[in-house]
Design a protein around this motif. Structure first.
Motif, PDB file in Angstrom:
ATOM      1  N   LEU A  52      77.381  80.280   8.284  1.00  0.00           N
ATOM      2  CA  LEU A  52      78.215  79.992   7.119  1.00  0.00           C
ATOM      3  C   LEU A  52      78.087  81.094   6.085  1.00  0.00           C
ATOM      4  CD1 LEU A  52      77.881  76.157   6.482  1.00  0.00           C
ATOM      5  CD2 LEU A  52      79.600  77.442   7.724  1.00  0.00           C
ATOM      6  N   LEU A  68      81.171  83.438   5.077  1.00  0.00           N
ATOM      7  CA  LEU A  68      81.656  83.461   3.692  1.00  0.00           C
ATOM      8  C   LEU A  68      81.745  84.889   3.184  1.00  0.00           C
ATOM      9  CD1 LEU A  68      82.399  82.181   0.996  1.00  0.00           C
ATOM     10  CD2 LEU A  68      79.963  81.962   0.499  1.00  0.00           C
ATOM     11  N   ILE A  95      80.956  75.540  13.452  1.00  0.00           N
ATOM     12  CA  ILE A  95      80.632  75.153  12.081  1.00  0.00           C
ATOM     13  C   ILE A  95      81.360  76.079  11.117  1.00  0.00           C
ATOM     14  CG2 ILE A  95      78.734  74.958  10.433  1.00  0.00           C
ATOM     15  CD1 ILE A  95      78.252  72.980  12.521  1.00  0.00           C
ATOM     16  N   ASP A 131      87.998  73.932   6.037  1.00  0.00           N
ATOM     17  CA  ASP A 131      87.695  73.166   4.822  1.00  0.00           C
ATOM     18  C   ASP A 131      88.179  73.933   3.608  1.00  0.00           C
ATOM     19  OD1 ASP A 131      86.410  71.184   6.179  1.00  0.00           O
ATOM     20  OD2 ASP A 131      84.425  71.548   5.322  1.00  0.00           O
ATOM     21  N   SER A 132      87.786  75.194   3.605  1.00  0.00           N
ATOM     22  CA  SER A 132      88.079  76.027   2.465  1.00  0.00           C
ATOM     23  C   SER A 132      89.580  76.248   2.308  1.00  0.00           C
ATOM     24  CB  SER A 132      87.347  77.357   2.657  1.00  0.00           C
ATOM     25  OG  SER A 132      87.432  78.113   1.505  1.00  0.00           O
ATOM     26  N   ASN A 171      91.668  74.868  -0.969  1.00  0.00           N
ATOM     27  CA  ASN A 171      92.456  75.851  -1.711  1.00  0.00           C
ATOM     28  C   ASN A 171      93.943  75.521  -1.689  1.00  0.00           C
ATOM     29  OD1 ASN A 171      91.022  78.213  -2.960  1.00  0.00           O
ATOM     30  ND2 ASN A 171      89.986  78.149  -0.989  1.00  0.00           N
ATOM     31  N   MET A 174      87.453  59.905   6.599  1.00  0.00           N
ATOM     32  CA  MET A 174      88.435  60.892   7.058  1.00  0.00           C
ATOM     33  C   MET A 174      88.934  60.495   8.434  1.00  0.00           C
ATOM     34  SD  MET A 174      87.335  64.548   5.771  1.00  0.00           S
ATOM     35  CE  MET A 174      88.939  65.029   6.384  1.00  0.00           C
ATOM     36  N   VAL A 222      86.464  79.051  -5.207  1.00  0.00           N
ATOM     37  CA  VAL A 222      86.597  77.769  -4.508  1.00  0.00           C
ATOM     38  C   VAL A 222      85.969  77.885  -3.122  1.00  0.00           C
ATOM     39  CG1 VAL A 222      88.223  76.172  -3.450  1.00  0.00           C
ATOM     40  CG2 VAL A 222      88.644  77.024  -5.753  1.00  0.00           C
ATOM     41  N   SER A 223      86.270  78.976  -2.434  1.00  0.00           N
ATOM     42  CA  SER A 223      85.728  79.151  -1.093  1.00  0.00           C
ATOM     43  C   SER A 223      84.210  79.171  -1.122  1.00  0.00           C
ATOM     44  CB  SER A 223      86.239  80.454  -0.478  1.00  0.00           C
ATOM     45  OG  SER A 223      87.646  80.461  -0.501  1.00  0.00           O
ATOM     46  N   GLU A 224      83.691  79.895  -2.087  1.00  0.00           N
ATOM     47  CA  GLU A 224      82.234  79.952  -2.196  1.00  0.00           C
ATOM     48  C   GLU A 224      81.656  78.559  -2.388  1.00  0.00           C
ATOM     49  OE1 GLU A 224      81.369  82.763  -5.270  1.00  0.00           O
ATOM     50  OE2 GLU A 224      81.631  84.483  -3.923  1.00  0.00           O
ATOM     51  N   VAL A 237      82.925  75.699  -1.553  1.00  0.00           N
ATOM     52  CA  VAL A 237      83.072  74.885  -0.350  1.00  0.00           C
ATOM     53  C   VAL A 237      81.975  75.246   0.666  1.00  0.00           C
ATOM     54  CG1 VAL A 237      84.517  74.478   1.679  1.00  0.00           C
ATOM     55  CG2 VAL A 237      85.537  74.482  -0.599  1.00  0.00           C
ATOM     56  N   PHE A 238      81.810  76.533   0.886  1.00  0.00           N
ATOM     57  CA  PHE A 238      80.798  76.967   1.849  1.00  0.00           C
ATOM     58  C   PHE A 238      79.402  76.579   1.388  1.00  0.00           C
ATOM     59  CE2 PHE A 238      82.213  79.609   5.420  1.00  0.00           C
ATOM     60  CZ  PHE A 238      83.574  79.566   5.206  1.00  0.00           C
ATOM     61  N   GLN A 239      79.161  76.788   0.115  1.00  0.00           N
ATOM     62  CA  GLN A 239      77.830  76.455  -0.392  1.00  0.00           C
ATOM     63  C   GLN A 239      77.568  74.968  -0.255  1.00  0.00           C
ATOM     64  OE1 GLN A 239      77.681  78.151  -4.329  1.00  0.00           O
ATOM     65  NE2 GLN A 239      76.667  79.971  -3.525  1.00  0.00           N
ATOM     66  N   ASN A 244      78.715  73.068   1.986  1.00  0.00           N
ATOM     67  CA  ASN A 244      78.415  72.825   3.399  1.00  0.00           C
ATOM     68  C   ASN A 244      76.998  73.264   3.749  1.00  0.00           C
ATOM     69  OD1 ASN A 244      80.921  71.762   3.772  1.00  0.00           O
ATOM     70  ND2 ASN A 244      81.775  73.496   4.879  1.00  0.00           N
ATOM     71  N   MET A 245      76.604  74.395   3.214  1.00  0.00           N
ATOM     72  CA  MET A 245      75.245  74.871   3.495  1.00  0.00           C
ATOM     73  C   MET A 245      74.210  73.914   2.920  1.00  0.00           C
ATOM     74  SD  MET A 245      75.285  78.995   3.119  1.00  0.00           S
ATOM     75  CE  MET A 245      76.667  79.437   2.110  1.00  0.00           C
ATOM     76  N   LEU A 258      83.836  65.993   3.975  1.00  0.00           N
ATOM     77  CA  LEU A 258      84.016  67.309   4.583  1.00  0.00           C
ATOM     78  C   LEU A 258      82.678  67.905   5.001  1.00  0.00           C
ATOM     79  CD1 LEU A 258      86.706  68.872   2.193  1.00  0.00           C
ATOM     80  CD2 LEU A 258      87.057  68.097   4.529  1.00  0.00           C
ATOM     81  N   SER A 259      81.750  67.935   4.071  1.00  0.00           N
ATOM     82  CA  SER A 259      80.436  68.497   4.384  1.00  0.00           C
ATOM     83  C   SER A 259      79.719  67.655   5.422  1.00  0.00           C
ATOM     84  CB  SER A 259      79.563  68.548   3.128  1.00  0.00           C
ATOM     85  OG  SER A 259      80.171  69.341   2.161  1.00  0.00           O
ATOM     86  N   ILE A 289      80.191  68.668   8.929  1.00  0.00           N
ATOM     87  CA  ILE A 289      79.405  69.842   9.307  1.00  0.00           C
ATOM     88  C   ILE A 289      77.988  69.392   9.657  1.00  0.00           C
ATOM     89  CG2 ILE A 289      78.471  72.019   8.436  1.00  0.00           C
ATOM     90  CD1 ILE A 289      81.364  72.314   8.514  1.00  0.00           C
TER      91      ILE A 289
END
Lengths: 284, 284
Positions: free
Chosen positions: A111, A115, A247, A254-255, A259, A284, B99-101, B103-105, B107-108, B243-244, B247
């Motif tokens: 991830l 990213l 993953i 997801d992103s 967005n 979901m 936003v992407s950051e 979302v990824f964070q 998930n992490m 969402l998370s 994952i």
DNA sequence: TTATATACGAAAAAAATTTTCATTCAAACA
DNA sequence: TGTTTGAATGAAAATTTTTTTCGTATATAA
């Protein structure tokens, strides 16, 4: 002075344009060898770069630190090999706990790396393209069809007409119905899956806009698609990159989803309230 | 001197017993407020603790650093809050990158937290149970059926007879065919999905061993299942925990899969060579 | 051209770190 | 018991590093 916190590298990049020549030299050096700075004094650094200590010091101030020390500390916090030892392979003696840790860490690393690549790439364009699409369809074959189905489940809530089907024949038929205003998202870990490449061919004939999600830049899929997006997952002994890659694929989607939701709200398609409700649904 | 690398806190703990009283005081202080040390000079620290600089300095040497500076840097690398600001909500002004950051964070973070909970729980038992199963079947409804299908794709390579079906009627029928020696893995984010609970009822009647994967400890699924496994995903504004959570579910199943593979190899079901081949396959 | 601002380095000042040395105290030993 | 030894500590000196100050050069604008 201005601020004490983290994010040294980011800050350097932000200020880069405003820097003088000598300062740019410093910036370049730090961006290139951040780990070294950590164990270097200001004298040393200045000497290495052939300039005065004070120039380096002023640089630190300029990018917002109290001084060289403060910058060093920030850098140290930032550098720390992101998630450590991750790449370690799974060994025969490992117990369940260790194996689990390695699997999770490997996924986290994927991830993190994904990213990193995402924000520099054409991701933003992908978001815009989907937002403006008349219709979006997800394609994937084998294991990736599952990801495509998952994407379908998510995106159905954007209000954009979406579609996905795991049957490859249906996929071909469906692809042939799409047009210029539509967007196809193709998912393939290797980027070489025959069925998916075949679908891509049909899509290109119809001038459908295509987005690809794959792990390999040098693959038929990523090379021929309009907007390639990349996952980053490395394989190790006893651990297929394909696992982590899923993953990462999921997270990219997801992103994209979030967005797109936000972009649509901004375009007034939906009220903020409705939007949050839609995103925050528990099941979901 | 001895070594330059990381792991300051760990090193303090290691050396603790060998330290003198004053040094223990320093150790305690650092272990308690590592973040503060980072912005404190050796003078300051010595003064705060009512001792001489040299005592602090010697402490640094003793635990294996070149000096105070080196220790500070190591500490800075170590402290950095693991994945930061993750939990931050997505705001209206955020650009695509931000936003992407997030979302990824997010998930992490879910992975990090899930792993934490996993290793303390009944995960090991889950692995054993699956290894000894005559047959394993995955159940999930709605979005979770996708996860179940994914699990099926993975586990088919273990050599254990596995099955999954996304149709709820088929699921019920299939569940009624399972027996004591079989294992069912039920996936539901909320743990309240009606279809899945219904399947669980049938399974229990037949004494099938059940493993549940859910985000909520207080849910019908996790309470009634033999072996509950938990994902940890928090919801924020504009970002569903669901969402998370997917994952995290996926990662738990990854981890189960790899562990089962390894366990089976150890039991001699398959050669190491064949096993690696099976896991490392590129396409899933 | 002159004034003004900016960039930069040299050197001084200040601060922080590290080293050295002297003292204390307690255990070991004669 | 008195003496020796060595570890623990602090005070002060030495050194290194950081920060500040100031002067010059260069460019830019008036």
């Amino acid at each position: 002075m201005i601020n004490e916190n983290q994010y040294c590298l980011a800050r350097i990049k932000t200020h880069y344009v405003k820097l003088s020549d000598k300062e740019k030299t410093i910036a370049d050096y730090i961006l290139k060898h951040p780990e070294e700075i950590i164990h270097t004094s200001i004298n040393q650094l200045a000497e290495d770069l052939g300039m005065a200590d004070s120039t380096v010091f002023r640089f630190c101030k300029r990018i917002g630190f109290k001084g060289y020390q403060a910058m060093k500390i920030a850098l140290a916090s930032e550098i720390v090999t992101p998630i450590k030892d991750i790449h370690e392979t799974i060994n025969e003696g490992d117990d369940v706990r260790t194996v689990s840790e390695k699997v999770f860490q490997s996924n986290m690393k994927a991830l993190e790396d994904t990213l990193q690549l995402l924000v520099g790439g054409s991701f933003e364009l992908a978001v815009k393209t989907i937002v403006n699409a008349k219709r979006v369809e997800f394609f994937g074959s084998g294991g990736s069809s599952i990801i495509a189905m998952d994407a379908y489940h998510k995106f159905i809530r954007t209000g954009i007409p979406v579609f996905a089907n795991s049957d490859s024949h249906m996929q071909l038929m469906s692809a042939s119905q799409l047009g210029e205003q539509d967007v196809a998202v193709l998912i393939s870990h290797t980027g070489t899956t025959k069925d998916t490449i075949q679908v891509l061919g049909v899509l290109k004939e119809n001038n459908v806009k295509t987005i690809g999600i794959t792990n390999f830049a040098k693959s038929p899929l990523s090379e021929e698609v309009d907007i390639p997006l990349y996952t980053v997952a490395e394989e190790t002994d006893y651990r297929s990159e394909a696992l982590s890659s899923r993953i990462a694929q999921l997270s990219i989607l997801d992103s994209l989803f979030i967005n797109v939701m936000i972009a649509r709200e901004e375009e007034g398609h939906t009220s903020l309230h409705k939007m949050r409700n839609a995103i925050s649904i528990k099941r979901m």
